[in-house]
Structure formats: structure tokens, C-alpha cells
Design a protein around this motif. Structure first.
Motif, PDB file in Angstrom:
ATOM      1  N   GLY A  83       0.844  -1.200   0.000  1.00  0.00           N
ATOM      2  CA  GLY A  83       0.000   0.000   0.000  1.00  0.00           C
ATOM      3  C   GLY A  83       0.868   1.235   0.000  1.00  0.00           C
ATOM      4  N   SER A  84       0.244   2.351  -0.385  1.00  0.00           N
ATOM      5  CA  SER A  84       1.002   3.592  -0.512  1.00  0.00           C
ATOM      6  C   SER A  84       1.351   4.162   0.860  1.00  0.00           C
ATOM      7  N   PHE A  85       2.584   4.623   0.966  1.00  0.00           N
ATOM      8  CA  PHE A  85       3.015   5.259   2.214  1.00  0.00           C
ATOM      9  C   PHE A  85       2.315   6.612   2.393  1.00  0.00           C
ATOM     10  N   LEU A  86       1.781   7.121   1.282  1.00  0.00           N
ATOM     11  CA  LEU A  86       1.097   8.419   1.362  1.00  0.00           C
ATOM     12  C   LEU A  86      -0.131   8.347   2.279  1.00  0.00           C
ATOM     13  N   ASP A  87      -0.773   7.159   2.329  1.00  0.00           N
ATOM     14  CA  ASP A  87      -1.919   6.994   3.239  1.00  0.00           C
ATOM     15  C   ASP A  87      -1.480   7.220   4.681  1.00  0.00           C
ATOM     16  N   ILE A  88      -0.324   6.634   4.996  1.00  0.00           N
ATOM     17  CA  ILE A  88       0.190   6.731   6.370  1.00  0.00           C
ATOM     18  C   ILE A  88       0.586   8.175   6.660  1.00  0.00           C
ATOM     19  N   LEU A  89       1.323   8.753   5.711  1.00  0.00           N
ATOM     20  CA  LEU A  89       1.775  10.137   5.880  1.00  0.00           C
ATOM     21  C   LEU A  89       0.574  11.070   5.961  1.00  0.00           C
ATOM     22  N   GLY A  90      -0.402  10.812   5.084  1.00  0.00           N
ATOM     23  CA  GLY A  90      -1.618  11.637   5.073  1.00  0.00           C
ATOM     24  C   GLY A  90      -2.354  11.549   6.400  1.00  0.00           C
ATOM     25  N   GLY A  91      -2.472  10.346   6.944  1.00  0.00           N
ATOM     26  CA  GLY A  91      -3.147  10.167   8.229  1.00  0.00           C
ATOM     27  C   GLY A  91      -2.435  10.915   9.324  1.00  0.00           C
ATOM     28  N   LYS A  92      -1.110  10.787   9.316  1.00  0.00           N
ATOM     29  CA  LYS A  92      -0.306  11.477  10.329  1.00  0.00           C
ATOM     30  C   LYS A  92      -0.488  12.991  10.194  1.00  0.00           C
ATOM     31  N   MET A  93      -0.402  13.472   8.966  1.00  0.00           N
ATOM     32  CA  MET A  93      -0.496  14.925   8.759  1.00  0.00           C
ATOM     33  C   MET A  93      -1.882  15.444   9.124  1.00  0.00           C
ATOM     34  N   LEU A  94      -2.905  14.713   8.708  1.00  0.00           N
ATOM     35  CA  LEU A  94      -4.271  15.153   9.022  1.00  0.00           C
ATOM     36  C   LEU A  94      -4.480  15.232  10.532  1.00  0.00           C
ATOM     37  N   PHE A  95      -3.971  14.225  11.219  1.00  0.00           N
ATOM     38  CA  PHE A  95      -4.153  14.205  12.671  1.00  0.00           C
ATOM     39  C   PHE A  95      -3.472  15.417  13.314  1.00  0.00           C
ATOM     40  N   PHE A  96      -2.208  15.628  12.950  1.00  0.00           N
ATOM     41  CA  PHE A  96      -1.485  16.718  13.610  1.00  0.00           C
ATOM     42  C   PHE A  96      -1.999  18.091  13.161  1.00  0.00           C
ATOM     43  N   MET A  97      -2.475  18.165  11.919  1.00  0.00           N
ATOM     44  CA  MET A  97      -3.098  19.424  11.489  1.00  0.00           C
ATOM     45  C   MET A  97      -4.336  19.692  12.330  1.00  0.00           C
ATOM     46  N   ALA A  98      -5.118  18.642  12.560  1.00  0.00           N
ATOM     47  CA  ALA A  98      -6.324  18.797  13.389  1.00  0.00           C
ATOM     48  C   ALA A  98      -5.929  19.252  14.794  1.00  0.00           C
ATOM     49  N   VAL A  99      -4.851  18.698  15.304  1.00  0.00           N
ATOM     50  CA  VAL A  99      -4.386  19.098  16.649  1.00  0.00           C
ATOM     51  C   VAL A  99      -4.036  20.591  16.654  1.00  0.00           C
ATOM     52  N   THR A 100      -3.339  21.031  15.607  1.00  0.00           N
ATOM     53  CA  THR A 100      -2.937  22.450  15.577  1.00  0.00           C
ATOM     54  C   THR A 100      -4.156  23.365  15.454  1.00  0.00           C
ATOM     55  N   VAL A 101      -5.153  22.907  14.684  1.00  0.00           N
ATOM     56  CA  VAL A 101      -6.357  23.738  14.535  1.00  0.00           C
ATOM     57  C   VAL A 101      -7.103  23.807  15.876  1.00  0.00           C
ATOM     58  N   VAL A 102      -7.173  22.694  16.576  1.00  0.00           N
ATOM     59  CA  VAL A 102      -7.793  22.694  17.909  1.00  0.00           C
ATOM     60  C   VAL A 102      -7.006  23.636  18.830  1.00  0.00           C
ATOM     61  N   GLN A 103      -5.673  23.527  18.757  1.00  0.00           N
ATOM     62  CA  GLN A 103      -4.807  24.428  19.544  1.00  0.00           C
ATOM     63  C   GLN A 103      -5.164  25.882  19.246  1.00  0.00           C
ATOM     64  N   PHE A 104      -5.269  26.190  17.952  1.00  0.00           N
ATOM     65  CA  PHE A 104      -5.528  27.563  17.526  1.00  0.00           C
ATOM     66  C   PHE A 104      -6.822  28.084  18.149  1.00  0.00           C
ATOM     67  N   TYR A 105      -7.884  27.298  18.012  1.00  0.00           N
ATOM     68  CA  TYR A 105      -9.171  27.766  18.526  1.00  0.00           C
ATOM     69  C   TYR A 105      -9.182  27.808  20.066  1.00  0.00           C
ATOM     70  N   LEU A 106      -8.434  26.913  20.676  1.00  0.00           N
ATOM     71  CA  LEU A 106      -8.317  26.962  22.139  1.00  0.00           C
ATOM     72  C   LEU A 106      -7.675  28.286  22.563  1.00  0.00           C
TER      73      LEU A 106
END
Lengths: 248, 428
Positions: free
Chosen positions: B267-290
């Protein structure tokens, strides 16, 4: 049919003074438990890395179940092969079940079938009581067993194990070796590396001894021992071919 | 999709078990923003809400002293002090106090200052009258030496502060001189034509000065308050700190071998990288709004102004996601380039501090030297802050932030490409 075919394999890492592989050639038949043996620095890990496609060879041919290990076949080969790395390649902060669910998901497995498979393997490897414990709390033997489960969730036809019994107690070793026999009995081919030559002698139907990046000798443990009157064990044969000098 | 979701879940579980990482991501930024907003509140208030005591020695006792006193008090920023311990301020005592930093300013109005201004006005009016054929009757002093209003500053005063005071006093002087001149002209004209005396109005200030809003429903001065600068600025800083846990996770995955296992799975490593990036991006957005919540709800409890969010929440969300993407990509680059978590931690932390310092997080870019401003505009943190200032302070919307968003995304893509190159080289 061969499970693994390696022909004239060469590999020199960037910046290395010496080549790791110098025309290594060997093959293992499908459906056997085989051993890839050699002292430190012989080229075992490099060979395994090339077999599973993590490292590219400078030249030579590698085939897994007659499929050449090239970019075109890499994904197909990954489905056929399970690798048990020497390291405990799990997330220590996650529980065994969380680890196995994650790696199962990466193989496309999910839901109840995956959970059933995980439960079966946890039971088989004696981890059913500790499935919800974080891996970093496991003993060495438990980690090794969980490490193996993570590599066989997709039911590979070829299982390559890099020193799977290093640093484990007698009970864990016995359990792992019994699993290898059972897995082989179900039709899987197994390639196994170890420095424990009595263990290799017991479990392997055929071994290839390599040193300095080349094949030294290949055959069944019994035949190799028989070829040398002074040798009573596979370890004697090993020392006969690789010498007594300490390797770093 | 299964691989991507599984990776998001795995990252979530890992973060939940990493209490230090959680506190670094969520608790520390709240503390940081609160502390920084409180600390920087005073400098931001210097020219707005803070009141300064001004020692005043009025040796003139005339109209100039009255104008200066009234003018300073009218601004609302100064308390005019003309006595200490119930006694009139003495010059030596005043200088000592200012030099010690007890008072920021001392103004000494010399004796005869108003008289000097009156005499000057009379001289001008007499001169004009003569030229118009009217007899010059106003008294003129024979005194030749010029008088100065003396201003002493606390040696630690900022240049901008001094400049503002200079300008204000100069303005009062001009005002007194103008008023007296007009008064004298009126008086002279009155002597000439009694019939016109009641109807004559001389209005000198034909054009006034009035501050207006540039955008709809926005407050004046909002740009210069501590909350409005510090909350977005330190939020971006905190978001970039995600690079440290990401880098650490990636290195540990590599060291522990789980990365190898992932690479051995089809399988493509991009799925893994994408999952990781999406998760941490979501964390940063939550941080921002907090952090925005901190600005809206928490900081006002400490007596600070409430954070103003502008009118476009969509634009805010887009820029928060873009900053999160760049911060995450930076973490991936750090995690790829460095070999040990310690290296990643040290480099990550120091580089973010440097990027934030030059990017206008600590102090606004506009107060930096021109060369530093040029360099500062190369920092991704400044692009994020500029965009948020556009949204929050200039009431701009999505169409005005695309350049900043584009730069952030391009930077993220570039960092990911470099990381891919480094990883490729490592694997080979």
C-alpha cells in the motif's frame, strides 16, 4: 519452485569501505524451514533487506516465488512475505491489541474478522491475558511473540525472521519454534536467521552459511555435519567454514 | 481510507498516552499566551491608557502655563504634578526625581514666557497695522533673548515617547501663540472700526483632523492592544511547536523499527503520511481555537481587552489549517532530517524561536529595522500572522488571504519534498 532465489547479488553502502555483498547466490525451496546463517557482518541483514525490498542491490537478481524483486512486483511480493525484524517493531505505548489492530488495518483487515484473528494469535502465543497491556510493559519474550504476530496477520506465504529468539527465555523460545513448525506445516515457507546454531540445527530443513557477502556452503544440517568427520554439530561446521576469529 | 483512518486513530492513541506531549501542545501555550499578553500589556498601553505623572514648574504663571497644563490633562494620559509633599516643586528636586526614574517628564515654563509671546504678537500686529496705515499702539517688550520651555525626560524613556511629548508641547506653544496673535489682531481691528466689532469672527482652523474607521464594525486602537497582537502571534508559535512531537514520534518510529514494518506492508506510504499529517493538522487547529478562546474568555478576566475576531470565520479557519499544514510539514522535515529525538528537540525548539522572533511574533514586524523586516517576511510564522491581522484587524475575508495561504502551502510542499528526498537517500 523456489521461495527465494538470489543470484550474484552485490551491494556496497554509500561511504562503506567494503562491499556488504560480493556476488551472493543461493536459493531455498518453497515450503521449507530454512536458515540463513553467518557471523556478524556476513551480510544477513543486508540480504534480508534486499529480499523484502527495503534496500536496492547494486546488481544481481532476487526472486520471491519466481517474482523478481523489482518496483513492478514490490507490492505483490509484500503481500506474500511477512518479515519479523530483529527489533521489536511495535509502538511501545500502545497495547498489543491496539498495535495488532493498527497493522491489521494497514493490511486491509478490519472489524470482527481481524479481531478474531488477533484473539486467536494472542491465545496461540500465550498473550491472551496481556492483550490490553502496553507493549513497553511486556517482558522480552512477550515482545518477541507480539512482534511475530504483527508479521503474520496477513497470512504470508513466506515468513522471514531475523533472530526471532534473541534474548528470550526457554519457554518463549520453545513456543516460537513450535509456532514456526506449525506455520510451516500449514504450507508457509520460512527463512530464519540466528546465531543459536543448535536451534537452527533443530528446526531448519536446510541452511545457507554466508560470510563476507558470499555463500560459503548450503545444505541440510545433517549433510553438512556428515561432510566433516570432525564436526558433530552445526556449530562445528559453522566454525569450520567461518573460523574462530571474533567478528565485530 | 482504512489505512488513513487507522493511522489517525493510532496517532490519537499515542498522543493520549504522551502526557508530556499533551501538556506541551495544550497547557503550555495557554500559560504562554496568558503570561505574554499580561507582560506585554504595559508596553502596548504606553501611549493609550497608561497615565504618566508630569512634574511641572510654572515660573511664568501666565497663559502658556495654563494652556500646557490644560492640554496635558485633556489628553487623559498625564497627571500634572506641581507640588510634592504639599510644597511647590523645585527645579533641582524635579530634575533629581526625573533622573531617578520616579517621574518620566518634567516641564519647566520660564518666567516671562507668556509675556514674550504677547510681545511677539504685538510686534507682528503693529507691523501689519503700520503697513495698512493704522497707528501701531500695542506695547512691545525690548527684551532680545529668546525663552525656551524646558523638558526633561527620564533617561530610560523611549525615543517614540519623547517624540510624542515634544510634539504635544510644541503644539501647545503654537496654539498659545496663534490665539494671542488673533486676539491682538481683533483688538487692533476693533480700535479701527467699532461698528464691525460684534460681527467679526476669525476662525483660523478651517480644516480639522478626525480619525475614521477603515472597515466596518471595527474598533479604533484595536490593532495596538496586547491581546490582539499576542494571542494570534503566540498561537502560531505554539502551533509550530507541533514540529517537536512530530519529529520525536518519527524518529522513535524509525529507531524502534515500526517505520520499517509499515514500509513492509503493501500500500502507498502516502496513506500513512496523510493520516499522520491530518491528525497533527487537526491538533494544531484545535490548539488555535483553544488559544482564541483564551483571548476571548480568559484574558478579559485578568483585565485585558477581549480578542476581536474580525468578520470572516471561514478565512480564519482556512488560515488556521494552512498554518497547521506548514507546521506539520516542518515537523516531518525535522523528523526526517535528524537522527535522534534530542537533535530534533533542540533544533526544532531553537529554530521555531528564531523563526518566531524574526517573524514578528515577539514584537510586531513594523517596529523592527527595515532589513529585519525584509528577513522577517521570509518566516512562515509572519505569513500566518499577517493573514490573521488582515482578518482580525482589517476585517478582510477569504479573498484577501490567498497570497498568505499560497505561501504557507508552497512552503509545506517544499518541506515535504525535501523530507521525501532525504528519506529516499537514507533508504538507498
Amino acid at each position: 519452485m523456489t521461495s527465494i532465489l538470489v543470484q550474484d547479488l552485490h551491494k556496497t553502502y554509500k561511504g562503506a569501505l567494503e562491499p556488504s555483498l560480493k556476488g551472493l547466490s543461493f536459493s531455498f525451496q518453497k515450503g521449507m524451514i530454512t536458515g540463513l546463517l553467518g557471523p556478524n557482518g556476513a551480510g544477513k541483514t543486508t540480504t534480508i533487506s534486499i529480499l523484502c525490498g527495503l534496500v536496492s542491490a547494486d546488481s544481481g537478481l532476487v526472486k520471491i516465488f519466481d517474482l523478481p524483486q523489482t518496483a513492478a512486483h514490490r507490492e505483490e511480493i509484500k503481500k506474500l512475505v511477512g518479515i519479523v525484524p530483529q527489533q521489536i517493531a511495535l509502538f511501545p505505548q500502545l497495547t498489543a491489541i491496539e498495535n495488532l489492530e493498527y497493522f491489521g488495518n494497514l493490511y486491509g483487515l478490519k472489524g470482527k474478522p481481524l479481531r478474531k484473528l488477533i484473539d486467536e494469535y494472542l491465545q496461540k502465543f500465550g498473550l491472551e491475558q496481556n492483550g490490553n497491556k502496553a507493549v513497553h510493559r511486556y517482558s522480552g519474550g512477550m515482545k518477541r511473540r507480539a512482534n511475530i504476530i504483527a508479521s503474520i496477520l496477513h497470512q504470508p506465504q513466506l515468513l522471514i525472521l531475523d533472530e526471532p529468539t534473541a534474548g528470550v527465555d526457554v519457554q518463549s523460545r520453545s513456543m516460537i519454534l513450535q509456532f514456526l513448525r506449525d506455520f510451516n506445516a500449514q504450507g508457509a515457507s520460512i527463512v530464519y536467521t540466528s546465531h543459536l546454531l543448535d536451534e537452527a540445527q533443530t528446526i531448519c530443513q536446510e541452511v545457507a552459511i554466508i560470510d563476507e557477502g558470499k555463500l560459503i556452503v548450503q545444505g541440510t544440517p545433517a549433510n553438512l555435519i556428515a561432510q566433516h568427520a570432525a564436526c558433530q554439530h552445526l556449530e562445528d561446521v559453522f566454525l569450520h567454514y567461518t573460523g574462530h576469529a571474533v567478528r565485530d | 481510507m482504512l489505512r488513513l483512518l487507522a493511522t489517525i486513530k493510532k496517532e490519537w492513541l499515542l498522543l493520549l498516552r504522551d502526557r508530556t506531549g499533551l501538556s506541551l501542545l495544550f497547557v503550555m501555550p495557554v500559560v504562554l499566551i496568558t503570561v505574554m499578553a499580561l507582560i506585554e500589556d504595559a508596553p502596548f498601553r504606553d501611549y493609550q491608557e497608561l497615565k504618566f505623572d508630569v512634574l511641572t514648574l510654572d515660573n511664568d504663571h501666565g497663559r502658556l502655563g495654563k494652556y500646557i497644563r490644560e492640554g496635558l490633562e485633556y489628553t487623559g494620559q498625564f497627571n500634572v504634578i506641581d507640588s510634592l509633599n504639599g510644597k511647590p516643586v523645585q527645579e533641582s528636586q524635579a530634575l533629581e526625581k526625573v533622573n531617578a526614574g520616579d517621574y518620566k517628564i518634567c516641564i519647566i515654563i520660564p518666567q516671562g514666557a507668556t509675556g514674550s509671546i504677547v510681545s511677539n504678537a504685538n510686534r507682528i500686529v503693529n507691523d501689519l497695522s503700520k503697513r495698512m496705515g493704522v497707528p501701531a499702539i500695542l506695547p512691545v517688550s525690548t527684551r532680545k533673548d529668546s525663552l525656551n520651555v524646558l523638558v526633561y525626560f527620564d533617561p530610560a524613556s523611549k525615543k517614540a515617547f519623547k517624540s510624542a511629548i515634544h510634539q504635544a508641547i510644541d503644539n501647545f506653544l503654537t496654539q498659545v501663540e496663534t490665539d494671542l496673535l488673533l486676539e491682538r489682531i481683533k483688538q487692533q481691528l476693533k480700535n479701527k472700526d467699532i461698528a464691525q466689532q460684534d460681527s467679526m469672527v476669525i476662525q483660523l482652523k478651517a480644516v480639522g483632523l478626525k480619525e475614521q474607521l477603515t472597515g466596518p464594525s471595527q474598533q479604533l486602537d484595536v490593532i495596538s492592544n496586547s491581546v490582539q497582537h499576542n494571542v494570534p502571534a503566540w498561537s502560531i508559535f505554539a502551533m509550530f511547536f507541533i514540529a517537536i512531537p512530530i519529529g520525536g514520534h518519527m524518529i522513535r518510529e524509525r529507531e524502534e523499527g515500526s517505520l520499517v514494518r509499515i514500509r513492509l506492508i503493501p500500500g502507498s506510504f502516502l496513506d500513512i503520511l496523510g493520516g499522520k499529517m491530518l491528525f497533527f493538522m487537526a491538533v494544531t487547529v484545535v490548539q488555535f481555537y483553544l488559544m482564541m478562546m483564551v483571548g476571548i474568555f480568559l484574558l478579559p478576566m485578568f483585565g485585558l481587552p477581549k480578542l476581536m475576531l474580525g468578520n470572516s470565520q471561514l478565512a480564519t479557519f482556512i488560515i488556521a489549517v494552512s498554518i497547521g499544514l506548514t507546521a506539520t510539514a516542518y515537523g516531518i522535515l525535522v523528523g526526517t532530517v535528524f537522527k535522534t529525538p534530542n537533535q530534533a528537540l533542540n533544533f526544532g525548539a531553537i529554530s521555531i524561536v528564531i523563526l518566531s522572533a524574526i517573524g514578528g511574533i515577539w514584537i510586531p514586524l513594523e517596529v523592527m529595522p527595515a532589513k529585519m523586516q525584509l528577513i522577517g517576511h521570509l518566516s512562515p510564522l509572519s505569513w500566518g500572522l499577517d493573514a490573521i491581522n488582515d482578518i482580525y484587524l482589517r476585517n478582510r475575508g477569504v479573498q484577501h488571504i490567498w497570497l498568505h495561504v499560497g505561501k504557507l502551502i508552497a512552503c509545506a510542499v517544499l518541506m515535504l519534498c525535501i523530507a521525501a528526498g532525504v528519506e529516499q537517500r537514507r533508504m538507498s
